[in-house]
Every structure is written in structure tokens, then in C-alpha cells.
Design a protein around this motif. Structure first.
Motif, short mmCIF file in Angstrom:
data_model
loop_
_atom_site.label_atom_id
_atom_site.label_comp_id
_atom_site.label_asym_id
_atom_site.label_seq_id
_atom_site.Cartn_x
_atom_site.Cartn_y
_atom_site.Cartn_z
N LYS A 41 -9.63 1.61 -6.55
CA LYS A 41 -10.23 2.98 -5.74
C LYS A 41 -8.88 4.22 -6.12
CE LYS A 41 -9.85 4.22 -1.39
NZ LYS A 41 -9.08 4.18 0.41
N ASN A 42 -8.18 4.03 -6.71
CA ASN A 42 -7.24 5.55 -7.41
C ASN A 42 -6.23 5.30 -8.27
OD1 ASN A 42 -5.86 5.56 -4.34
ND2 ASN A 42 -5.72 3.37 -4.53
N ALA A 43 -6.66 4.38 -9.52
CA ALA A 43 -6.54 5.00 -10.73
C ALA A 43 -7.21 3.98 -11.50
CB ALA A 43 -4.92 5.18 -11.00
N ASP A 84 1.09 3.65 -2.54
CA ASP A 84 0.15 5.64 -2.66
C ASP A 84 1.64 6.71 -3.19
OD1 ASP A 84 -2.07 4.66 -1.98
OD2 ASP A 84 -1.24 4.43 0.21
N ASN A 107 -1.82 9.69 -12.09
CA ASN A 107 -2.82 10.28 -11.79
C ASN A 107 -2.07 11.93 -12.34
OD1 ASN A 107 -1.76 12.23 -9.73
ND2 ASN A 107 -2.43 11.16 -8.66
N LYS A 125 1.70 6.63 -6.35
CA LYS A 125 0.13 6.91 -7.50
C LYS A 125 0.43 8.03 -8.25
CE LYS A 125 -4.22 8.63 -6.70
NZ LYS A 125 -5.76 8.61 -5.26
N TRP A 183 -6.79 -1.66 -5.11
CA TRP A 183 -6.05 -0.60 -5.65
C TRP A 183 -6.46 0.42 -6.48
CZ3 TRP A 183 -2.42 2.66 -7.73
CH2 TRP A 183 -2.57 3.24 -6.86
N PHE A 184 -6.49 -0.11 -8.06
CA PHE A 184 -6.98 0.37 -9.43
C PHE A 184 -8.47 0.93 -9.26
CE2 PHE A 184 -2.83 -1.15 -10.12
CZ PHE A 184 -2.06 -0.13 -10.57
N GLN A 218 0.73 -1.45 -0.17
CA GLN A 218 -0.05 0.05 0.22
C GLN A 218 1.15 1.04 -0.33
OE1 GLN A 218 -3.09 0.02 0.42
NE2 GLN A 218 -3.49 2.09 0.05
#
Length: 599
Positions: free
Chosen positions: A346-348, A287, A294, A290, A343-344, A283
Motif C-alpha cells: 500500500k505504501n512503498a 507511517d 518515498n 515512510k 503495508w509495503f 503502523q
């Protein structure tokens, strides 16, 4: 009397001419620069190629003046070739006056911030590698019919900034007798449309020898009233690794940013050779990674300036070349796949992520692939959505196990719709003439430019290049883990039973060379190559095509680009000649036509 006076005046005139020659001899009589000429970025001019057909006139240069045209946020490039005479030309330098917009007084590149809003002008000295043993076909070209036209001699590739160490392409440079020395000039056009008006900007290219200006070439740049998007239309994925040890004075994060930033400025995603790709899900590290996904890492606030500002990367491989990051048993693979997918999501969510299961699989590994793919597909959790990837063209035997394919000889265009209907995809991998451009040093400059045209024309989503910093010998060969002298030896891939692949895996060169001190350039930065610059040119071309498509439809664009890329990929047999144009001028002419449609 008149006759006598005339004779006296004639003698006096001759004496003055002789005196003038004597006075100017120290300035011009010792000059060994014989010829200076210019051309665009779509050719490689060999060191001994003194009678190149573009020497008299080409699309970029009419014999007297350099003319360029581009959009805001576009990078234009041209070359200046300086030819020496019967003796070495010493202390040679080239400079470019910042082009001036006469009405506003604004200048392109006249700012203190590199890659700033007002643009940047960068000058590089071309470094030559001597090839006496041509690359074998293998995975680079299909047969002699599709081989590059010239495969031996001193070939330019590495581009060295002028502030490198003297005698290592840093200023001033010496040119061997009866030889060419190429200079590469990048012109980053302004990003700010309000502060920098469109229209004509004029400047001057100056060539100096022994501190004296010996040639001036006028430079005209027409800035069109349109902006080249930061988001790429076509995607190129480049793997890099083993770079950090070349830059001992830099932190790991600084080296990572250097790789990411320089790739991003050339409109490619440098992805795969980082800690997050080589380890099980974590994690904290994801992070931290990330911002690359983005686009936050590619902002002025984080030290990034140039094309692609604010645009994130498009893909993420879980594992590289078959590293066992998900584990070796069903429970671990399913647990890890759940973590990655969650994770993806949620984040990317817009990033294409996948498990790089295995590299170039052979039939004896098919059972292993099916078993592990089955673990993914049967996962009761979110992990069942993790796509599987491998570097091989579509194989019926692996249908249902592999989701994303990347073939070393391209892809069968007839199979692509069915693969996508199953939510899969098919990309192409490295380069293999005549189906698409080759990755080898001997390839033409446009070998890497044409690949983006092919991506656009056939709606292929990705081009994967296996390596860009192959500065260590490949692990499969007898010299595994030894450092290569990439500035001296063009051979960069050595297998167990053969040596092949000039320039294979090299798109960047090391600015710092601790393992070969005689090749030290004294720069804590990555050095680009002519091949890398042509990737950028192709990526920008594809963006221009997409802009025209929005105005007049893709069919119209295809009709235009068919004049230089009539067919590619599976439309071409591997024993055919190359069907796409190998002349940079022909691509520039089509680009000019496309720009006219935008205007």
C-alpha cells in the motif's frame, strides 16, 4: 673612475639584498612548509610518504594547476598535500576561493545555504591512524597475493571539518617535521542549470602558514551542460547503530536524520539500525518512517539539501542480523508477515523489503532456516510474498528457503540467472580482495570506488556493508559493549580468539566523543572518511555509465571500463592478484572518456 663607481654600486646592491633578506626573514625564513602539491580523490597519501609518484604530476594536477570537470549535481573532490620541512610547520590553514564564471559572475559555493543550488565547497583536514599490525586475511583479502600494497604506517581516513576544536584537526593545524598533512576538498557543483551557466569556473587554492600566504594554486572547474540524476543507478546499503548516546544534546529524531541525510548525500542508504527494523510491525512507526522510503524526507522542506534530493531509499530489512521480530512460532510469523506485506503493498511498493532471517548461518542452523522459511511459503495470506534474506553465498542445501543471498566473497555469476528466474537475487557483502574492494583501512582509496563499477558491470543489484558506525566493540568479542577510541586505535574488530580488522565497520567517525574527552572534536555531526567519499565517487561513476549507456549501449560502456576492471567476483580466484586497477588516475581517465561520450 668607472671601475670605482661600479664597485661602489655593487657593494650598495649587495647591502640592499642583505637588508631585504633581513626584512623578509620573519615572514619566509621561519616557514617550515616545504612542498605543496595536489591530486584527485583516488589515492591515500600516507603521512610519511614524501616521495609519492603523483607528487610531480597526476591526472588532476599538472604541477601548477588543479583541473576538474563535472556535471550539474555532481560532487567533485581533490586533495592538497602540504609537506613540512626539518621542523614542525605551525598554524597552517588552507582555503578555496569560490570559483568564478567570468561571463555571468556566478560563483560555485558562494551561497549562504550549505548544499544549496549554487553548490558548496567543503574543506576537511585528514586524520591519520597508525597501523603497525596489518589486518589478517580472514574476510578482507584472499591471500598475500591480493593484499593491499602498503599495510603499515600513518594512514589517512577520517575527514575533520576545519571548525573542529583546535589541536583536533580544527584550524589552525600543525604538521610534524618531515611529514605530510592532507587536506580534502569537496566541490558540490550547482543543481540549478538556469541560474548557473555551464563552462569554465576559475578560483584559487591558498595555503597559509603563520597567517601568511605561502602557496597559491589555480583551480579550474569545467561545468558540463548535463545533470547527474538524483536517483542512483547502483545501490549500496549501510548498517549503522549505537550512535545516539554519542550525541546527548540531540534528540533521537535529529540523530536519525543526521544518519539518513549524510548517507544520502554520499549516495548510500543508511538502513537497518533503527527502531522500525528491530521491532514487530507497528503502523505508527512505519507511517513515521515512510518519508525516508518515498523521498519526502530528503527535500528542502524537511531540511535536506544536496545530491539525491527527493529520491527515496531502495530497501528495508525486517529485522537485522536475525532479530526475532516476526515471532518464534508459526502463527506469529505468518501474522507478522501479512502485516508487513500489506503495508509495503500500500505504501512503498517499489521498495525491496525482506526478512533478515539469520546472519552468516552455519550448517547446524539449516533446519531452523528451512522450518521458518516454510512458515512463510505456506502462509495462506499475503505474507507468503515476504522474501527471506541471509548473509551467505548461495547454498544448494538452502535452495527454496532463502530468496536473497549476500556472499562475503562475492557471488557466483553463473548462478545469478537461475536465482533471478526463481524471483530471488544475489548481492555481495562487505569486501574481499581480489574479487572486489576491501573494507579495511589498509585498502587503497579505490577499493570502495571499484565496487560500484562492479555492480554496474555485472548487473548486481546491491552491495551490503555490515556497519558504518562501529564505535562500540563488537558483541561477539571480549570487549563487548565497551566504547572504542576510533581516533587512536585502528583495530576495530576483536573476536574471541583473535584480533583483526583495522578500520572494519568504520565509514563515519563521531564528531562528538563523550567517552574519550581527549578526542573531542566539538561537533554534533558525523565525520566522513576517505573510504566513504570513494563510495560516493563510485556511485557517481555508475550514474555516468548509465547516461552513456542510454546514448550508445551498455556493450560500449563495458568495453571502455574493461580497461580498469577486466574481471571481478567469481571470475577471479581468491588466491590471484587483484585484477582491477588500484590507481585513482586510471579510473579518472576512463571517467573522462565517458564524459566525452555524454558531451
Amino acid at each position: 673612475m668607472k671601475k670605482f663607481t661600479f664597485r661602489r654600486k655593487t657593494k650598495a646592491l649587495l647591502w640592499h639584498k642583505a637588508l631585504l633578506v633581513f626584512i623578509l626573514l620573519p615572514v619566509f625564513g621561519l616557514a617550515q612548509v616545504k612542498t605543496v602539491w595536489a591530486l584527485g580523490d583516488g589515492e591515500k597519501i600516507f603521512r610519511s610518504e614524501l616521495n609519492h609518484p603523483n607528487k610531480i604530476k597526476n591526472f588532476t594536477w599538472d604541477g601548477e594547476k588543479i583541473r576538474l570537470k563535472g556535471l550539474y549535481n555532481e560532487v567533485l573532490a581533490f586533495q592538497v598535500i602540504v609537506e613540512s620541512g626539518s621542523e614542525d610547520a605551525k598554524n597552517v590553514e588552507l582555503s578555496v576561493d569560490a570559483p568564478l564564471h567570468k561571463l555571468s559572475g556566478k560563483q560555485i559555493g558562494n551561497n549562504t545555504l550549505k548544499y544549496g543550488i549554487g553548490g558548496t565547497i567543503e574543506v576537511f583536514v585528514q586524520h591519520y591512524l597508525h597501523v603497525d599490525t596489518p589486518t589478517l586475511p580472514q574476510w578482507f583479502y584472499g591471500s598475500a597475493a591480493s593484499a593491499p600494497k602498503e599495510m603499515t604506517g600513518w594512514i589517512p581516513d577520517a575527514l575533520v571539518p576545519t571548525d573542529a576544536l583546535p589541536n583536533h584537526e580544527g584550524y589552525p593545524v600543525s604538521i610534524p617535521s618531515n611529514s605530510n598533512q592532507g587536506f580534502w576538498i569537496d566541490v558540490h557543483l550547482p543543481r540549478d542549470q538556469k541560474r548557473y551557466p555551464d563552462g569554465l569556473y576559475t578560483g584559487m587554492v591558498q595555503v597559509m602558514e603563520q597567517g601568511k600566504i605561502i602557496k597559491e594554486i589555480p583551480l579550474e572547474i569545467t561545468l558540463l551542460p548535463h545533470y547527474l540524476p538524483d536517483e542512483n543507478h547502483t545501490n549500496i546499503w549501510l548498517f549503522t547503530s549505537d550512535v545516539h548516546k554519542y550525541y546527548p544534546e540531540m534528540s533521537s529524531q535529529q540523530v536519525d536524520n543526521m544518519l539518513k541525510f549524510e548517507g544520502h548525500r554520499h549516495r548510500i542508504d543508511v538502513v537497518g539500525g533503527f527502531e522500525v527494523n528491530a521491532l514487530p510491525f507497528n503502523q505508527e512507526t512505519m507511517d513515521a518512517y515512510k518519508p525516508y522510503l518515498n523521498g519526502d524526507a530528503f527535500t528542502a522542506a524537511k531540511g535536506y539539501h544536496g545530491p539525491g534530493q527527493g529520491a527515496g531509499e531502495k530497501l528495508f530489512p525486517v529485522g537485522m542480523y536475525g532479530s526475532p521480530v516476526l515471532g518464534t512460532n508459526k502463527a506469529d510469523v505468518q501474522k507478522q508477515s501479512d502485516l508487513w506485506v500489506e503495508w509495503f503493498d500500500k505504501n512503498a511498493p517499489d521498495v525491496k523489503y525482506f526478512w533478515y532471517m539469520i546472519d552468516e548461518p552455519q550448517p547446524d542452523s539449516y533446519a531452523w532456516i528451512k522450518e521458518r522459511a516454510g512458515w512463510i511459503k505456506s502462509n495462506p495470506g499475503k505474507g507468503k510474498l515476504l522474501s527471506t534474506f541471509t548473509t551467505t553465498p548461495y547454498k544448494l542445501e538452502l535452495d527454496g528457503a532463502i530468496d536473497i543471498w549476500a556472499g562475503n566473497d562475492g557471488l557466483d555469476l553463473k548462478e545469478l540467472p537461475a536465482i533471478r528466474k526463481r524471483d530471488g537475487d544475489h548481492w555481495f557483502y562487505n569486501g574481499n580482495r581480489p574479487r572486489y574492494g576491501s573494507v579495511i583501512l589498509e585498502g587503497t582509496a579505490v577499493d570502495f570506488r571499484v565496487n560500484s563499477w562492479i555492480l554496474y558491470k555485472y548487473d548486481v543489484n546491491m552491495h551490503f556493508i555490515w556497519h558504518g558506525t562501529h564505535w562500540d566493540h563488537n558483541r561477539q568479542g571480549p570487549k563487548r559493549h565497551l566504547h572504542q577510541n576510533v581516533f587512536k586505535n585502528p583495530l576495530t574488530f576483536i573476536g574471541e580468539t583473535m584480533e583483526f580488522g583495522n578500520g572494519d565497520g568504520i565509514l563515519f567517525y563521531p564528531g562528538h566523543m563523550p567517552f574519550y574527552p581527549k578526542e573531542e572534536r566539538g561537533l554534533n555531526q558525523l565525520l566522513p572518511s576517505i573510504r566513504l567519499k570513494n563510495i560516493r565517487r563510485g556511485q557517481q561513476d555508475a550514474l555516468i555509465m548509465s547516461m552513456v549507456e542510454q546514448k550508445s549501449g551498455k556493450g560500449n560502456v563495458i568495453n571502455i571500463i574493461n580497461s580498469v576492471v577486466p574481471k571481478a567476483l567469481s571470475e577471479v580466484s581468491m588466491d590471484e592478484t587483484v585484477p582491477w586497477s588500484q590507481s585513482g588516475d586510471s579510473y579518472d581517465k576512463v571517467r573522462e572518456q565517458l564524459l566525452g561520450l555524454i558531451e
